[in-house]
Design a protein around this motif. Structure first.
Motif, short mmCIF file in Angstrom:
data_model
loop_
_atom_site.label_atom_id
_atom_site.label_comp_id
_atom_site.label_asym_id
_atom_site.label_seq_id
_atom_site.Cartn_x
_atom_site.Cartn_y
_atom_site.Cartn_z
N ASP A 70 0.80 -1.23 0.00
CA ASP A 70 0.00 0.00 0.00
C ASP A 70 0.84 1.28 0.00
OD1 ASP A 70 -2.37 -1.40 0.02
OD2 ASP A 70 -2.55 -1.38 2.21
N CYS A 71 2.11 1.18 -0.30
CA CYS A 71 2.99 2.35 -0.24
C CYS A 71 2.63 3.38 -1.32
CB CYS A 71 4.45 1.91 -0.42
SG CYS A 71 5.63 3.27 -0.34
N HIS A 72 2.60 4.63 -0.92
CA HIS A 72 2.33 5.73 -1.84
C HIS A 72 3.39 5.79 -2.94
CE1 HIS A 72 0.45 9.59 -2.83
NE2 HIS A 72 1.66 10.06 -3.00
N TYR A 73 4.60 5.35 -2.62
CA TYR A 73 5.70 5.35 -3.57
C TYR A 73 5.99 3.94 -4.11
CZ TYR A 73 6.22 9.99 -1.70
OH TYR A 73 5.98 11.29 -1.32
N SER A 74 4.99 3.11 -4.17
CA SER A 74 5.03 1.74 -4.71
C SER A 74 5.74 0.74 -3.82
CB SER A 74 5.65 1.70 -6.10
OG SER A 74 4.89 2.48 -6.98
N GLU A 75 7.04 0.91 -3.61
CA GLU A 75 7.80 -0.11 -2.89
C GLU A 75 8.68 0.44 -1.78
OE1 GLU A 75 9.86 -2.57 -5.69
OE2 GLU A 75 8.02 -3.05 -6.77
N GLY A 76 8.40 1.63 -1.33
CA GLY A 76 9.23 2.23 -0.29
C GLY A 76 9.24 1.44 1.00
N ASN A 77 8.07 0.92 1.38
CA ASN A 77 8.02 0.17 2.64
C ASN A 77 8.80 -1.15 2.54
OD1 ASN A 77 6.12 -0.94 0.95
ND2 ASN A 77 4.39 -0.46 2.26
N TYR A 78 8.90 -1.71 1.34
CA TYR A 78 9.71 -2.91 1.18
C TYR A 78 11.20 -2.58 1.39
CZ TYR A 78 5.63 -5.34 -0.62
OH TYR A 78 4.39 -5.91 -0.75
N LYS A 79 11.60 -1.40 0.96
CA LYS A 79 12.98 -0.97 1.19
C LYS A 79 13.24 -0.84 2.68
CE LYS A 79 16.35 2.53 -0.14
NZ LYS A 79 16.61 3.74 -0.93
N ALA A 80 12.29 -0.23 3.40
CA ALA A 80 12.43 -0.11 4.86
C ALA A 80 12.47 -1.48 5.51
CB ALA A 80 11.27 0.72 5.42
N LEU A 81 11.65 -2.40 5.03
CA LEU A 81 11.61 -3.75 5.58
C LEU A 81 12.93 -4.48 5.36
CD1 LEU A 81 9.84 -5.85 6.99
CD2 LEU A 81 9.00 -6.53 4.73
N ARG A 82 13.57 -4.27 4.21
CA ARG A 82 14.87 -4.90 3.94
C ARG A 82 15.97 -4.31 4.81
NH1 ARG A 82 13.09 -4.36 -1.39
NH2 ARG A 82 14.45 -2.57 -1.71
N ARG A 83 15.89 -3.01 5.10
CA ARG A 83 16.89 -2.34 5.90
C ARG A 83 16.80 -2.68 7.39
NH1 ARG A 83 16.64 3.88 4.25
NH2 ARG A 83 17.95 3.66 2.45
N TYR A 84 15.61 -2.98 7.84
CA TYR A 84 15.35 -3.16 9.27
C TYR A 84 16.21 -4.25 9.92
CZ TYR A 84 12.63 -3.56 13.58
OH TYR A 84 12.24 -3.61 14.89
N PRO A 85 16.32 -5.45 9.34
CA PRO A 85 17.18 -6.47 9.98
C PRO A 85 18.64 -6.03 10.07
CG PRO A 85 15.77 -7.48 8.33
CD PRO A 85 15.62 -6.00 8.18
N LEU A 86 19.10 -5.29 9.08
CA LEU A 86 20.47 -4.79 9.11
C LEU A 86 20.64 -3.78 10.25
CD1 LEU A 86 20.96 -4.28 5.27
CD2 LEU A 86 21.75 -6.20 6.68
N LEU A 87 19.65 -2.92 10.42
CA LEU A 87 19.67 -1.95 11.51
C LEU A 87 19.69 -2.67 12.85
CD1 LEU A 87 19.39 0.87 12.80
CD2 LEU A 87 16.92 0.67 12.44
N LYS A 88 18.83 -3.67 13.00
CA LYS A 88 18.76 -4.42 14.26
C LYS A 88 20.09 -5.11 14.57
CE LYS A 88 14.91 -5.07 16.17
NZ LYS A 88 14.28 -4.44 17.30
N ARG A 89 20.73 -5.66 13.53
CA ARG A 89 22.02 -6.32 13.74
C ARG A 89 23.09 -5.31 14.16
NH1 ARG A 89 22.68 -10.01 9.34
NH2 ARG A 89 23.45 -8.29 8.09
N LEU A 90 23.08 -4.14 13.54
CA LEU A 90 24.02 -3.09 13.90
C LEU A 90 23.80 -2.66 15.36
CD1 LEU A 90 26.13 -0.89 13.26
CD2 LEU A 90 24.26 0.52 12.41
N LEU A 91 22.54 -2.47 15.74
CA LEU A 91 22.24 -2.06 17.11
C LEU A 91 22.67 -3.13 18.11
CD1 LEU A 91 18.76 -0.41 16.51
CD2 LEU A 91 20.90 0.76 17.08
N LYS A 92 22.46 -4.39 17.76
CA LYS A 92 22.89 -5.48 18.64
C LYS A 92 24.40 -5.45 18.83
CE LYS A 92 22.79 -10.47 19.18
NZ LYS A 92 22.55 -11.76 18.54
N ASP A 93 25.13 -5.22 17.73
CA ASP A 93 26.59 -5.12 17.80
C ASP A 93 27.04 -3.96 18.68
OD1 ASP A 93 26.76 -7.33 16.14
OD2 ASP A 93 27.29 -6.17 14.34
N LEU A 94 26.21 -2.92 18.75
CA LEU A 94 26.51 -1.75 19.58
C LEU A 94 26.01 -1.91 21.02
CD1 LEU A 94 25.68 1.08 17.02
CD2 LEU A 94 27.95 0.34 17.78
N GLY A 95 25.35 -3.04 21.29
CA GLY A 95 24.87 -3.30 22.64
C GLY A 95 23.54 -2.68 22.98
N VAL A 96 22.75 -2.33 21.96
CA VAL A 96 21.44 -1.72 22.18
C VAL A 96 20.39 -2.84 22.24
CG1 VAL A 96 19.69 -0.17 21.21
CG2 VAL A 96 22.11 0.39 21.00
#
Length: 136
Positions: A70-96
């Motif tokens: 349902d993204c207004h920009y077609s696939e923007g939310n899929y991009k966010a969804l792909r980035r999210y696990p990488l962000l979580k892994r980075l935060l885990k490495d930083l101890g968050v």
């Protein structure tokens, strides 16, 4: 009074921000701990935005976007969804702690859902206590 978390909420303009607005105009009560930053699309949320929010004192970060498909920009939310696990892994490495950052899909018609997400996240971050991630 106990600890009250400060949560930064990045909300997409077309769905989640409108859902938050609906919660307000419908007078749905929810915790006042989220400070909203409106972005045009959840894909626009760079992981460094999350790191900066935490470094500058946020105890948690909430990312909200349109439901997949349902993204207004077609696939923007899929991009966010792909980035999210990488962000979580980075935060885990930083101890968050994992529960300090959350990605949710909230449509423009889901004011109640937005309120429930905010309440749930606020309670989880409250149980975690103040974030130890600070710069300066």
């Amino acid at each position: 009074m106990g600890f009250e978390p400060q949560i930064v909420g990045f909300l997409c303009n077309w769905c989640s921000y409108t859902g938050a607005d609906l919660a307000g105009t419908s007078r749905i009560k929810y915790q006042p701990n989220v400070r909203v930053i409106r972005v045009m699309c959840s894909a626009r949320i760079d992981p460094t935005f999350v790191l900066k929010a935490l470094a500058q004192g946020a105890d948690g970060v909430l990312i909200c976007g349109c439901h997949p498909g349902d993204c207004h920009y077609s696939e923007g939310n899929y991009k966010a969804l792909r980035r999210y696990p990488l962000l979580k892994r980075l935060l885990k490495d930083l101890g968050v702690d994992d529960d300090r950052v959350r990605l949710e899909w909230v449509s423009a018609s889901e004011g109640r859902r937005f309120a429930d997400v905010v309440d749930d996240m606020t309670e989880k971050v409250r149980r975690l206590g103040p974030s130890t991630v600070r710069v300066g």
